[in-house]
Design an enzyme around this catalytic site. Sequence first.
Site, PDB file in Angstrom:
ATOM      1  N   ASN A   4       7.423   6.724   0.043  1.00  0.00           N
ATOM      2  CA  ASN A   4       7.981   7.528  -0.842  1.00  0.00           C
ATOM      3  C   ASN A   4       8.273   8.959  -0.265  1.00  0.00           C
ATOM      4  O   ASN A   4       8.210   9.954  -0.585  1.00  0.00           O
ATOM      5  CB  ASN A   4       7.483   7.769  -2.054  1.00  0.00           C
ATOM      6  CG  ASN A   4       7.416   6.741  -3.097  1.00  0.00           C
ATOM      7  OD1 ASN A   4       6.140   6.149  -3.059  1.00  0.00           O
ATOM      8  ND2 ASN A   4       8.412   6.329  -3.652  1.00  0.00           N
ATOM      9  N   LEU A   9       0.905  -1.254   0.057  1.00  0.00           N
ATOM     10  CA  LEU A   9       0.042   0.091   0.111  1.00  0.00           C
ATOM     11  C   LEU A   9       0.731   1.283   0.045  1.00  0.00           C
ATOM     12  O   LEU A   9       1.622   1.339   0.917  1.00  0.00           O
ATOM     13  CB  LEU A   9      -0.969   0.127   1.441  1.00  0.00           C
ATOM     14  CG  LEU A   9      -1.694  -1.278   1.476  1.00  0.00           C
ATOM     15  CD1 LEU A   9      -2.583  -0.988   2.912  1.00  0.00           C
ATOM     16  CD2 LEU A   9      -2.770  -1.408   0.296  1.00  0.00           C
ATOM     17  N   LYS A  10       0.626   2.122  -0.932  1.00  0.00           N
ATOM     18  CA  LYS A  10       1.266   3.388  -0.755  1.00  0.00           C
ATOM     19  C   LYS A  10       0.522   4.057   0.192  1.00  0.00           C
ATOM     20  O   LYS A  10      -0.485   4.311   0.375  1.00  0.00           O
ATOM     21  CB  LYS A  10       1.160   4.331  -2.210  1.00  0.00           C
ATOM     22  CG  LYS A  10       1.671   3.416  -3.224  1.00  0.00           C
ATOM     23  CD  LYS A  10       3.149   3.745  -3.290  1.00  0.00           C
ATOM     24  CE  LYS A  10       3.989   3.563  -4.510  1.00  0.00           C
ATOM     25  NZ  LYS A  10       5.401   3.837  -4.302  1.00  0.00           N
ATOM     26  N   GLY A  20       9.538  -1.698  -8.707  1.00  0.00           N
ATOM     27  CA  GLY A  20       9.124  -1.451 -10.087  1.00  0.00           C
ATOM     28  C   GLY A  20       8.922  -0.027 -10.409  1.00  0.00           C
ATOM     29  O   GLY A  20       9.066   0.666  -9.281  1.00  0.00           O
ATOM     30  N   ASP A  61      14.520   2.327  -0.306  1.00  0.00           N
ATOM     31  CA  ASP A  61      14.412   2.227  -1.835  1.00  0.00           C
ATOM     32  C   ASP A  61      15.268   3.733  -2.385  1.00  0.00           C
ATOM     33  O   ASP A  61      16.551   3.424  -2.962  1.00  0.00           O
ATOM     34  CB  ASP A  61      12.934   2.216  -2.202  1.00  0.00           C
ATOM     35  CG  ASP A  61      12.467   2.642  -3.871  1.00  0.00           C
ATOM     36  OD1 ASP A  61      13.413   2.729  -4.550  1.00  0.00           O
ATOM     37  OD2 ASP A  61      11.451   2.685  -4.114  1.00  0.00           O
ATOM     38  N   GLU A  82       8.687   0.989   3.567  1.00  0.00           N
ATOM     39  CA  GLU A  82       9.474   1.327   2.602  1.00  0.00           C
ATOM     40  C   GLU A  82       9.855   2.831   2.607  1.00  0.00           C
ATOM     41  O   GLU A  82       8.709   3.753   2.369  1.00  0.00           O
ATOM     42  CB  GLU A  82       8.747   0.790   1.288  1.00  0.00           C
ATOM     43  CG  GLU A  82      10.012   0.994   0.174  1.00  0.00           C
ATOM     44  CD  GLU A  82       9.361   0.491  -1.135  1.00  0.00           C
ATOM     45  OE1 GLU A  82       8.639  -0.313  -1.177  1.00  0.00           O
ATOM     46  OE2 GLU A  82       9.906   0.858  -2.300  1.00  0.00           O
ATOM     47  N   ASP A 142       4.684   1.756   1.562  1.00  0.00           N
ATOM     48  CA  ASP A 142       5.609   2.608   1.009  1.00  0.00           C
ATOM     49  C   ASP A 142       5.274   3.923   1.092  1.00  0.00           C
ATOM     50  O   ASP A 142       4.252   4.357   0.676  1.00  0.00           O
ATOM     51  CB  ASP A 142       5.869   2.179  -0.658  1.00  0.00           C
ATOM     52  CG  ASP A 142       7.009   2.858  -1.409  1.00  0.00           C
ATOM     53  OD1 ASP A 142       7.746   3.573  -0.451  1.00  0.00           O
ATOM     54  OD2 ASP A 142       7.328   2.595  -2.496  1.00  0.00           O
TER      55      ASP A 142
END
Length: 368
Positions: free
Chosen positions: A191, A162-163, A291, A239, A214, A189
């Site tokens: 970001n 899940l973002k 990805g 990442d 992440e 994640d």
Amino acid sequence: MKLEGVELRRIAMPLVAPFRTSFGTELNREVVLVRVVSPDAEGWGECVAMSAPRYSSEYVDAAADVLRRFLVPALLALPDPDVYGAERAFARFKGHPMAKAALESAVLDVSLRESGTSFGTFLGAVHDTVPAGVSVGIMDSVPELLTAVDRYLDEGYLRIKLKIEPGWDVAPVRAVRERYGAELLLQVDANTAYTLADARHLAKLDPFDLLLIEQPLPEHDLAGHASLAQLVRTPICLDESITSAAVAVHAINIGATRIVNIKPGRVGGYLEARRIHDVCAAHGIPVWCGGMLETGIGRAANVALAALPNFTLPGDTSASDRYYTRDITDPFVLEDGHVRVPTGAGLGVEPDPDALDAVTVSTEWLAA
Ligand code: SMG
Ligand code: MG
């Protein structure tokens, strides 16, 4: 190997659905494809830079520029180019790992096609198929998210990512965990959307037994991730921060990462990606393949990489139809939650000329 020249091709492919992350929404994937031509074969590479410099500092137009003006000329100036010589030649230019990775991959592909060796064999793959996870974007509501996750699990995906971002974290994670139970492999994640001041909030994810969180903090904040790791139980996986094998070793040694996401584009190519795999294995750190909404070209190489022995978690190596109605290669499909590693020479796939034409925006030829 002698080279005749290099083609840079801009394509644009609509995504099947908008993909929202903490840094923006992708609707249309713009890609630079690289084709390296020798007298006997041609090799393909895909640049994973996005349209805007939001995931990292790279973006499509900059990648095309550095390829055209610096990287391709440096390659074509080599007397006997191969993938190792290409890597050394590109190292003289700072940054631009995604542009370098695209051209390096195309050089590797053409040389492997000439020798009849697959990417998987070259890299050291030990599996015929790799388990597929899927990355699920930020949605407008939890019911909408559950509908999407229902569909992916029906299709057979073996792990859900899940973002997340501030305001979309604990509630969606709780809803997914409650609906699918303890067995679901689940991770998140961010970001880079959080700061160390959010540590207590991020610790609220601990009860949900996530595989990993992440990249919660900014790319350059390795020390912050090491501190955060003392404050949350969920393993931290980097990442964006992991830009080379040297950085990976440093991050591991200071306790900033317990798992590593490997994206060849982010680290300058498949040679460096394999080194990261190797140093992580040596340190007992599991890895998985990230990805970047790749077409079948980039996906073929990623799936080969993901078949190396220390890729022990499912990757963001989803099937083609998770992204595109029509891929430019034969589509990658899910078979029992797995994607098959191509076995043909080089990437083992090539663009279908009609599919490629349909998405091409422009091409340029740089002759040797
Ligand atoms: O290719 O399935 C994919 C996308 C996986 O979430 C994904 N990628 O940070 O890991 C990540 C993101 C970067 C790209 S977001 C547009
Ligand atoms: Mg990520």
